[in-house]
Design a protein around this motif. Structure first.
Motif, PDB file in Angstrom:
ATOM      1  N   UNK B  75       0.285  11.955  -6.151  1.00  0.00           N
ATOM      2  CA  UNK B  75      -0.134  10.946  -5.187  1.00  0.00           C
ATOM      3  C   UNK B  75       1.077  10.286  -4.536  1.00  0.00           C
ATOM      4  N   UNK B  76       2.010   9.891  -5.391  1.00  0.00           N
ATOM      5  CA  UNK B  76       3.223   9.223  -4.904  1.00  0.00           C
ATOM      6  C   UNK B  76       3.992  10.145  -3.955  1.00  0.00           C
ATOM      7  N   UNK B  77       4.065  11.405  -4.355  1.00  0.00           N
ATOM      8  CA  UNK B  77       4.800  12.400  -3.581  1.00  0.00           C
ATOM      9  C   UNK B  77       4.197  12.547  -2.184  1.00  0.00           C
ATOM     10  N   UNK B  78       2.881  12.743  -2.156  1.00  0.00           N
ATOM     11  CA  UNK B  78       2.196  12.944  -0.876  1.00  0.00           C
ATOM     12  C   UNK B  78       2.283  11.682  -0.032  1.00  0.00           C
ATOM     13  N   UNK B  79       2.109  10.546  -0.691  1.00  0.00           N
ATOM     14  CA  UNK B  79       2.179   9.267   0.014  1.00  0.00           C
ATOM     15  C   UNK B  79       3.534   9.118   0.724  1.00  0.00           C
ATOM     16  N   UNK B  80       4.610   9.404  -0.013  1.00  0.00           N
ATOM     17  CA  UNK B  80       5.950   9.283   0.580  1.00  0.00           C
ATOM     18  C   UNK B  80       6.113  10.221   1.767  1.00  0.00           C
ATOM     19  N   UNK B  81       5.598  11.438   1.606  1.00  0.00           N
ATOM     20  CA  UNK B  81       5.758  12.409   2.675  1.00  0.00           C
ATOM     21  C   UNK B  81       4.986  11.983   3.922  1.00  0.00           C
ATOM     22  N   UNK B  82       3.738  11.579   3.751  1.00  0.00           N
ATOM     23  CA  UNK B  82       2.915  11.143   4.880  1.00  0.00           C
ATOM     24  C   UNK B  82       3.584   9.967   5.577  1.00  0.00           C
ATOM     25  N   UNK B  83       4.054   9.028   4.780  1.00  0.00           N
ATOM     26  CA  UNK B  83       4.728   7.849   5.281  1.00  0.00           C
ATOM     27  C   UNK B  83       5.892   8.241   6.194  1.00  0.00           C
ATOM     28  N   UNK B  84       6.675   9.215   5.725  1.00  0.00           N
ATOM     29  CA  UNK B  84       7.837   9.676   6.482  1.00  0.00           C
ATOM     30  C   UNK B  84       7.447  10.397   7.767  1.00  0.00           C
ATOM     31  N   UNK B  85       6.398  11.218   7.668  1.00  0.00           N
ATOM     32  CA  UNK B  85       5.982  11.996   8.841  1.00  0.00           C
ATOM     33  C   UNK B  85       5.601  11.076   9.992  1.00  0.00           C
ATOM     34  N   UNK B  86       4.807  10.063   9.695  1.00  0.00           N
ATOM     35  CA  UNK B  86       4.254   9.255  10.774  1.00  0.00           C
ATOM     36  C   UNK B  86       5.121   8.086  11.202  1.00  0.00           C
ATOM     37  N   UNK B  87       6.032   7.677  10.382  1.00  0.00           N
ATOM     38  CA  UNK B  87       6.746   6.452  10.710  1.00  0.00           C
ATOM     39  C   UNK B  87       8.216   6.664  11.085  1.00  0.00           C
ATOM     40  N   UNK B  88       8.607   7.923  11.306  1.00  0.00           N
ATOM     41  CA  UNK B  88       9.990   8.143  11.716  1.00  0.00           C
ATOM     42  C   UNK B  88      10.033   8.374  13.228  1.00  0.00           C
ATOM     43  N   UNK B  89      10.868   7.630  13.902  1.00  0.00           N
ATOM     44  CA  UNK B  89      10.990   7.785  15.346  1.00  0.00           C
ATOM     45  C   UNK B  89      11.824   9.015  15.695  1.00  0.00           C
TER      46      UNK B  89
END
Lengths: 282, 270, 284
Positions: B75-89
């Motif tokens: 869960x933590x792993x996927x959460x971090x990845x999703x977070x990075x995908x959508x919030x990096x300019x």
């Protein structure tokens, strides 16, 4: 009253540590009986008694209380636990309140009874187990080992169960503490006329008190019958790591040596009568 | 039966990794974690991944078994990845309403994901191949120098090993007390949060009383067996470095050097 | 081995606020003389002072009055404490609360490690101790997977590895089932017989003391009876007065004597009873 129909229990079913604990246990516990359960450590007797009040769910078979399956969806196991009181081994380790009285009131107050009723029940229960009023306001942690244990038994008794199951109530006590507990159990029987199930390691105690004996071995019921009859099988009991009372061996040895006794004895009193008769002493 | 629970997740097997000195494994784990932050290109990840895979193969711990231990961390792993995908300019490669996916986002997510994955696998490799007892003695011996700066290393290690021995016992005891109180009508499953917390008082009081009683008796038993702290104490199984431990240290140094050098070279080439 | 003269121990009881409620005299003028190689049992109900004696011998408690010598060391002297504990090892009642390590052999090594014994010596001592109590097969197990009787045997091995002259066992069987009790009692008899270790067994089970060399009965902090098991069991009324039990055969023989049946004094075992009875009342 309680009926177990082919109860099976597998510990940690579905995991690598799966282990059978009970195998096809069929038993009946009737109104007002005094039953003993014996078996060596790991024979399944502790697991068995936790089935009686629905603390453990069998992995196979059914348990009926007054004809109703206790694992039916609309059956209240919380209420069942007030009807089938279970006193664990070393029950003094469950005491937690600041005074003896409050601790005994824990059970009945969980039943949401009126305040006065709760107090009445606590008083009665403490009286039955022989704890005097001078100790009501004492912290349970300041009592002696035997007293603590009687308070813990009162805590279950105060729920007014119809069956009381005691798991090795005399373990670790000295002769004096043991006698106090056994006397308390005797009073429970006389005053309340309820069913008592006594799990014990002491063959002398079960021989002296209980009417029917259930012998557990490797998760199965090995013997189930009147105490005196079960002890006739003392040789087989020994094979499964159990023993009979010392006087049983004594009378068996005397018969072997040609002393014409009517049979084996299981209590000192019985042996005494037999030997008096055989020597012709009045 | 709760006594069967082993703390950590030791996987018994006969491998070089299992036999290594716990100090080596502790150092290696620490350095492996540090190495995760020493490189900036995919080549570094490739090297770390290959080395890790090699160690896993040598350790004889089945990879499937390691993944089982990861369940809670997915869960933590996927959460971090999703977070990075959508919030990096950065350079947008896909856009739909308010959702933007950027090139940088994707590469960040991949890097973060790998980094986390390696960290977890790397450190669980240590706990899988080292018993808690070995870990404790490894820490005691390896950190002995800290005694000079007044860190009670021996006492901490002793506390850890006593905890290892008693936690299963106390867990079993908790289970028993809960059942005993349930037999007196206690209810741990229903009611509001406040009531449920209140329902735990009859469990925790006896548990604490029992833990103190046990501590008291244990202390007496330890004194009766002449325990008087670290001074003059010997050990039945003192840790001694073997050849394989020296070689491991060398390999470890080689790994770190390789990571740093290739990272520099690759960066220069780009 | 153990010699006490007028040994007394007092402690102050306080109420919840810490005010002195009174002084409890747990031991009161106890004289002991236990010889090397003896197997002595101390009997008494809970609170009779028998466990206090054990703690005195291990120098966990200091005598209030009188003197106590263990293996020639005075227990009131601070500097001899470790010598005393090494020469008179102690096994406690609760099997769980005296094992320190989570591996059997490491637990047995705990004592010698504390004594600063060199590594190779520890290894051979641990092997010997585990062999002696029959637990070698469980060398690498966790104590949590052992039965009560096995745990007590590991505890005994842990003491044995310290090479003591004497082992004091404070109700070692109180929390065990009948099989565990048998295991432990058989083990200590073997140690006494084959290794010549002095044993002091503190218990309230009468049937465990039948095979001892000497029995000491305590009540109210005092030694109230002393003698061989037969001498002690010949005084059934006194035993009951001190809140203790008799084995069933002893009690039966005693009851029958009251009925006028000719049974000897202090019957200790089934065999003795049978022989005595058959010789009097069997077919000629």
């Amino acid at each position: 009253m309680l009926y177990l129909d082919k109860v099976n229990y597998i510990y940690q079913k579905g995991t690598a540590m799966e282990m059978p604990a009970l195998h096809d246990v069929t038993l009946e516990i009737g109104d007002g009986e005094f039953i003993g359960i014996i078996g060596h450590t790991g024979s399944g007797k502790s697991t068995l008694i936790q089935h009686l009040n629905g603390l453990v769910r069998p992995t196979g078979g059914n348990i009926y209380y007054n004809g109703r399956d206790i694992w039916d969806e609309d059956f209240s196991r919380k209420e069942l636990r007030t009807k089938v009181g279970l006193v664990f081994q070393y029950p003094e380790y469950q005491l937690f309140e600041t005074t003896v009285e409050k601790d005994v009131e824990f059970g009945p107050s969980n039943m949401k009874l009126p305040k006065l009723e709760i107090q009445m029940r606590a008083f009665e229960a403490l009286k039955t187990v022989g704890i005097g009023e001078d100790l009501y306001d004492v912290s349970p942690f300041d009592l002696s080992g035997g007293q603590k244990r009687r308070v813990a038994i009162a805590g279950v008794l105060a729920m007014k169960p119809e069956v009381i199951v005691l798991d090795e109530p005399t373990a670790g006590l000295d002769p004096c503490g043991r006698d106090e507990i056994l006397e308390a159990i005797d009073r429970i029987r006389k005053e309340r006329k309820i069913t008592v199930v006594l799990v014990s390691h002491s063959m002398e105690d079960v021989a002296r008190y209980v009417d029917r004996l259930i012998v557990m071995d490797h998760g199965s019921v090995r013997f189930n019958g009147p105490t005196h009859e079960v002890f006739q099988n003392y040789a087989e009991l020994e094979k499964i790591g159990l023993a009979a009372p010392q006087v049983t061996y004594l009378t068996a040895a005397l018969i072997n040596r040609g002393i014409p006794l009517p049979g084996i004895a299981t209590t000192v009193e019985e042996a005494r009568e037999m030997l008096r008769a055989v020597t012709g002493v009045k | 039966m709760l006594r069967d629970i082993t703390l950590g997740q030791y996987y018994p097997a006969d491998s070089v990794i299992h036999r290594l000195d716990p100090r080596v494994k502790l150092t290696a784990t620490l350095l492996f974690i540090v190495s995760m932050f020493l490189f900036h290109t995919f080549v570094g990840y490739a090297i770390a991944g290959i080395c890790l895979a090699a160690v896993i193969v040598v350790s004889k711990v089945p990879f499937r078994f390691m993944m089982k231990g990861l369940k809670t961390i997915w869960f933590l792993l996927i959460f971090t990845m999703v977070f990075n995908i959508f919030l990096t300019g950065g350079t947008v490669i896909f856009e739909w309403k308010f959702i933007k996916i950027t090139e940088e986002g994707l590469s960040n997510a991949a890097f973060m994901g790998f980094r986390l994955f390696f960290l977890i696998i790397g450190s669980s490799l240590m706990t899988l191949t080292t018993t808690p007892n070995q870990l404790t003695s490894g820490m005691e011996t390896g950190l002995r120098w800290m005694k000079k700066i007044h860190v009670p290393v021996h006492e901490i290690a002793m506390m850890m090993s006593i905890a290892l021995r008693f936690i299963p016992i106390l867990m079993e005891e908790t289970d028993r007390i809960m059942k005993a109180q349930q037999a007196r009508g206690a209810d741990f499953e229903e009611g509001k949060l406040k009531d449920r917390i209140k329902a735990l008082v009859p469990v925790f009081v006896p548990l604490f009383v029992s833990a103190f009683r046990r501590a008291n008796e244990l202390a007496m038993a330890m004194e009766a067996r002449c325990y008087r702290g670290d001074d003059g104490r010997t050990s039945m199984k003192p840790l001694k470095y073997k050849r394989r431990d020296g070689i491991s240290y060398l390999l470890l140094a080689a790994y770190i050097a390789l990571i740093i050098v290739t990272d520099k070279v690759v960066l220069a080439l780009l | 081995m153990i010699k006490a003269s007028k040994l007394a121990y007092e402690y102050i009881r306080r109420d919840e606020e810490g005010n002195v409620e009174g002084v409890v005299r747990a031991l009161d003028g106890v004289d002991l003389d236990i010889k090397k190689g003896d197997f002595v049992a101390i009997l008494g109900h809970n609170g009779s002072g028998k466990s206090t004696v054990a703690k005195e011998i291990n120098a966990i408690l200091e005598p209030t009055e009188g003197v106590l010598f263990v293996n020639g060391f005075d227990t009131s002297k601070e500097e001899d404490v470790w010598n005393i504990r090494q020469s008179a090892g102690m096994v406690f009642q609760n099997p769980d609360n005296q094992l320190v390590a989570s591996v059997v052999e490491e637990d047995v090594a705990f004592g010698p490690e504390n004594l600063g014994v060199p590594t190779n010596d520890i290894i051979s001592r641990v092997a010997y101790a585990l062999e002696r109590v029959g637990m070698t097969a469980y060398r690498t197990s966790s104590p949590n997977h052992l039965s009560g009787g096995q745990k007590q045997r590991v505890a005994i091995a842990g003491i044995l590895a310290m090479k003591p002259k004497c082992i004091v066992l404070d109700e070692p069987t109180a929390m065990l089932d009948p099989n565990g009790r048998k295991e432990v009692i058989a083990t200590i008899h073997e140690l006494n017989r084959e290794e010549g270790i002095t044993i002091l067994l503190i218990t309230h089970y009468m049937d465990e003391v039948v095979d001892c060399d000497k029995v000491i009965v305590m009540d109210n902090g005092k030694v109230v009876m002393q003698g061989t098991p037969r001498e002690i069991f010949s005084r059934p009324e006194e035993i009951k007065q001190h809140k203790l039990d008799l084995p069933q055969v002893t009690e039966l023989a005693c009851e029958l004597r009251k009925d006028g049946i000719k049974m000897p004094d202090g019957v200790l075992s089934v065999d003795e009873f049978v022989e005595a009875f058959v010789s009097k009342y069997g077919k000629k």
